[in-house]
Design a protein around this motif. Sequence first.
Motif, PDB file in Angstrom:
ATOM      1  N   TRP A 183       5.950  12.931 -43.543  1.00 31.28           N
ATOM      2  CA  TRP A 183       5.830  12.085 -44.728  1.00 31.28           C
ATOM      3  C   TRP A 183       6.850  10.964 -44.599  1.00 31.28           C
ATOM      4  O   TRP A 183       8.043  11.208 -44.437  1.00 31.28           O
ATOM      5  CB  TRP A 183       6.112  12.874 -45.995  1.00 31.28           C
ATOM      6  CG  TRP A 183       5.178  14.021 -46.232  1.00 31.28           C
ATOM      7  CD1 TRP A 183       4.044  14.340 -45.524  1.00 31.28           C
ATOM      8  CD2 TRP A 183       5.302  15.022 -47.232  1.00 31.28           C
ATOM      9  NE1 TRP A 183       3.468  15.467 -46.045  1.00 31.28           N
ATOM     10  CE2 TRP A 183       4.210  15.911 -47.099  1.00 31.28           C
ATOM     11  CE3 TRP A 183       6.222  15.256 -48.234  1.00 31.28           C
ATOM     12  CZ2 TRP A 183       4.021  17.003 -47.932  1.00 31.28           C
ATOM     13  CZ3 TRP A 183       6.039  16.344 -49.068  1.00 31.28           C
ATOM     14  CH2 TRP A 183       4.943  17.206 -48.910  1.00 31.28           C
ATOM     15  N   PRO A 214      18.756   4.482 -46.178  1.00 31.13           N
ATOM     16  CA  PRO A 214      17.568   4.521 -45.324  1.00 31.13           C
ATOM     17  C   PRO A 214      17.376   3.249 -44.505  1.00 31.13           C
ATOM     18  O   PRO A 214      16.349   2.609 -44.551  1.00 31.13           O
ATOM     19  CB  PRO A 214      16.438   4.710 -46.336  1.00 31.13           C
ATOM     20  CG  PRO A 214      16.949   4.038 -47.563  1.00 31.13           C
ATOM     21  CD  PRO A 214      18.437   4.257 -47.563  1.00 31.13           C
ATOM     22  N   GLN A 263      13.008   9.039 -44.701  1.00 31.67           N
ATOM     23  CA  GLN A 263      13.315   7.994 -45.669  1.00 31.67           C
ATOM     24  C   GLN A 263      13.847   6.808 -44.893  1.00 31.67           C
ATOM     25  O   GLN A 263      14.801   6.944 -44.125  1.00 31.67           O
ATOM     26  CB  GLN A 263      14.351   8.482 -46.672  1.00 31.67           C
ATOM     27  CG  GLN A 263      13.844   9.628 -47.514  1.00 31.67           C
ATOM     28  CD  GLN A 263      14.916  10.178 -48.434  1.00 31.67           C
ATOM     29  OE1 GLN A 263      16.073  10.275 -48.062  1.00 31.67           O
ATOM     30  NE2 GLN A 263      14.517  10.535 -49.633  1.00 31.67           N
ATOM     31  N   GLN A 264      13.228   5.643 -45.115  1.00 33.50           N
ATOM     32  CA  GLN A 264      13.613   4.472 -44.339  1.00 33.50           C
ATOM     33  C   GLN A 264      13.206   3.208 -45.068  1.00 33.50           C
ATOM     34  O   GLN A 264      12.465   3.251 -46.035  1.00 33.50           O
ATOM     35  CB  GLN A 264      12.924   4.492 -42.975  1.00 33.50           C
ATOM     36  CG  GLN A 264      11.404   4.360 -43.065  1.00 33.50           C
ATOM     37  CD  GLN A 264      10.747   4.364 -41.708  1.00 33.50           C
ATOM     38  OE1 GLN A 264      11.252   4.934 -40.762  1.00 33.50           O
ATOM     39  NE2 GLN A 264       9.619   3.691 -41.606  1.00 33.50           N
ATOM     40  N   GLN A 284       8.650   7.930 -46.442  1.00 32.53           N
ATOM     41  CA  GLN A 284       8.954   7.324 -47.735  1.00 32.53           C
ATOM     42  C   GLN A 284       9.696   6.023 -47.467  1.00 32.53           C
ATOM     43  O   GLN A 284      10.843   6.035 -47.025  1.00 32.53           O
ATOM     44  CB  GLN A 284       9.816   8.257 -48.584  1.00 32.53           C
ATOM     45  CG  GLN A 284       9.133   9.567 -48.900  1.00 32.53           C
ATOM     46  CD  GLN A 284      10.055  10.543 -49.600  1.00 32.53           C
ATOM     47  OE1 GLN A 284      11.273  10.452 -49.536  1.00 32.53           O
ATOM     48  NE2 GLN A 284       9.463  11.513 -50.272  1.00 32.53           N
ATOM     49  N   GLU A 285       9.027   4.912 -47.713  1.00 34.08           N
ATOM     50  CA  GLU A 285       9.651   3.611 -47.493  1.00 34.08           C
ATOM     51  C   GLU A 285      10.278   3.111 -48.789  1.00 34.08           C
ATOM     52  O   GLU A 285       9.658   3.142 -49.848  1.00 34.08           O
ATOM     53  CB  GLU A 285       8.634   2.601 -46.985  1.00 34.08           C
ATOM     54  CG  GLU A 285       8.207   2.886 -45.573  1.00 34.08           C
ATOM     55  CD  GLU A 285       7.320   1.812 -44.997  1.00 34.08           C
ATOM     56  OE1 GLU A 285       7.571   1.415 -43.852  1.00 34.08           O
ATOM     57  OE2 GLU A 285       6.385   1.379 -45.694  1.00 34.08           O
ATOM     58  N   VAL A 286      11.508   2.660 -48.660  1.00 33.86           N
ATOM     59  CA  VAL A 286      12.252   2.150 -49.804  1.00 33.86           C
ATOM     60  C   VAL A 286      12.416   0.646 -49.612  1.00 33.86           C
ATOM     61  O   VAL A 286      12.963   0.210 -48.599  1.00 33.86           O
ATOM     62  CB  VAL A 286      13.634   2.837 -49.896  1.00 33.86           C
ATOM     63  CG1 VAL A 286      14.417   2.320 -51.083  1.00 33.86           C
ATOM     64  CG2 VAL A 286      13.478   4.348 -49.951  1.00 33.86           C
ATOM     65  N   GLU A 291      17.943   5.710 -41.132  1.00 33.03           N
ATOM     66  CA  GLU A 291      16.603   5.502 -40.597  1.00 33.03           C
ATOM     67  C   GLU A 291      16.197   6.697 -39.792  1.00 33.03           C
ATOM     68  O   GLU A 291      16.921   7.154 -38.921  1.00 33.03           O
ATOM     69  CB  GLU A 291      16.552   4.275 -39.710  1.00 33.03           C
ATOM     70  CG  GLU A 291      15.182   4.138 -39.055  1.00 33.03           C
ATOM     71  CD  GLU A 291      15.125   2.969 -38.128  1.00 33.03           C
ATOM     72  OE1 GLU A 291      15.665   1.926 -38.463  1.00 33.03           O
ATOM     73  OE2 GLU A 291      14.559   3.138 -37.052  1.00 33.03           O
ATOM     74  N   THR A 325      10.266  14.862 -43.754  1.00 35.15           N
ATOM     75  CA  THR A 325      10.304  13.689 -44.609  1.00 35.15           C
ATOM     76  C   THR A 325      11.258  12.673 -43.998  1.00 35.15           C
ATOM     77  O   THR A 325      12.409  12.998 -43.709  1.00 35.15           O
ATOM     78  CB  THR A 325      10.781  14.053 -46.031  1.00 35.15           C
ATOM     79  OG1 THR A 325       9.903  15.037 -46.564  1.00 35.15           O
ATOM     80  CG2 THR A 325      10.798  12.833 -46.930  1.00 35.15           C
ATOM     81  N   SER A 344      15.498  12.728 -40.878  1.00 37.26           N
ATOM     82  CA  SER A 344      14.416  13.586 -41.323  1.00 37.26           C
ATOM     83  C   SER A 344      14.979  14.895 -41.824  1.00 37.26           C
ATOM     84  O   SER A 344      16.022  15.347 -41.390  1.00 37.26           O
ATOM     85  CB  SER A 344      13.420  13.831 -40.195  1.00 37.26           C
ATOM     86  OG  SER A 344      14.066  14.396 -39.087  1.00 37.26           O
ATOM     87  N   TRP A 378      17.760  -0.289 -52.753  1.00 37.24           N
ATOM     88  CA  TRP A 378      18.870   0.522 -52.258  1.00 37.24           C
ATOM     89  C   TRP A 378      19.947  -0.382 -51.679  1.00 37.24           C
ATOM     90  O   TRP A 378      19.696  -1.538 -51.362  1.00 37.24           O
ATOM     91  CB  TRP A 378      18.420   1.566 -51.237  1.00 37.24           C
ATOM     92  CG  TRP A 378      17.727   1.028 -50.020  1.00 37.24           C
ATOM     93  CD1 TRP A 378      16.409   0.747 -49.898  1.00 37.24           C
ATOM     94  CD2 TRP A 378      18.309   0.695 -48.759  1.00 37.24           C
ATOM     95  NE1 TRP A 378      16.129   0.263 -48.643  1.00 37.24           N
ATOM     96  CE2 TRP A 378      17.282   0.224 -47.918  1.00 37.24           C
ATOM     97  CE3 TRP A 378      19.596   0.753 -48.262  1.00 37.24           C
ATOM     98  CZ2 TRP A 378      17.508  -0.185 -46.610  1.00 37.24           C
ATOM     99  CZ3 TRP A 378      19.820   0.346 -46.948  1.00 37.24           C
ATOM    100  CH2 TRP A 378      18.773  -0.110 -46.147  1.00 37.24           C
TER     101      TRP A 378
END
Length: 97
Positions: A41, A79, A7-8, A43-45, A85, A5, A88, A50
């Motif tokens: 996966w 992220p 997150q970025q 996940q764009e924030v 960035e 996963t 993972s 944020w």
Amino acid sequence: MPIVTVQQGPRSVELKRELVRQITDAFVDAYRIPAETVQVWIQEVPTDSWGAAGTLTADKSPRAGRPSRGRAGPRGGGPDCTGGEGRSQGSTPGSRR
């Protein structure tokens, strides 16, 4: 089957394709497993969802605090390019956060 996963903040489809390819290649090389078993996966924030250092990311200038191209910033944090960035978290089925 590994699940990674990421997150970025928002990135282009081209950059995400390259990220997925490189993460998959790393697992194939390290674990000697078929590429078909690796899931990535993303996940764009949104920048208005944020913040870091007490400031909403949407309120920061677009290039402020970003590292030079080709080198990720230090680990940890939110992220964005300056912290999380591409941070993972490898996991196995059933251990998803």
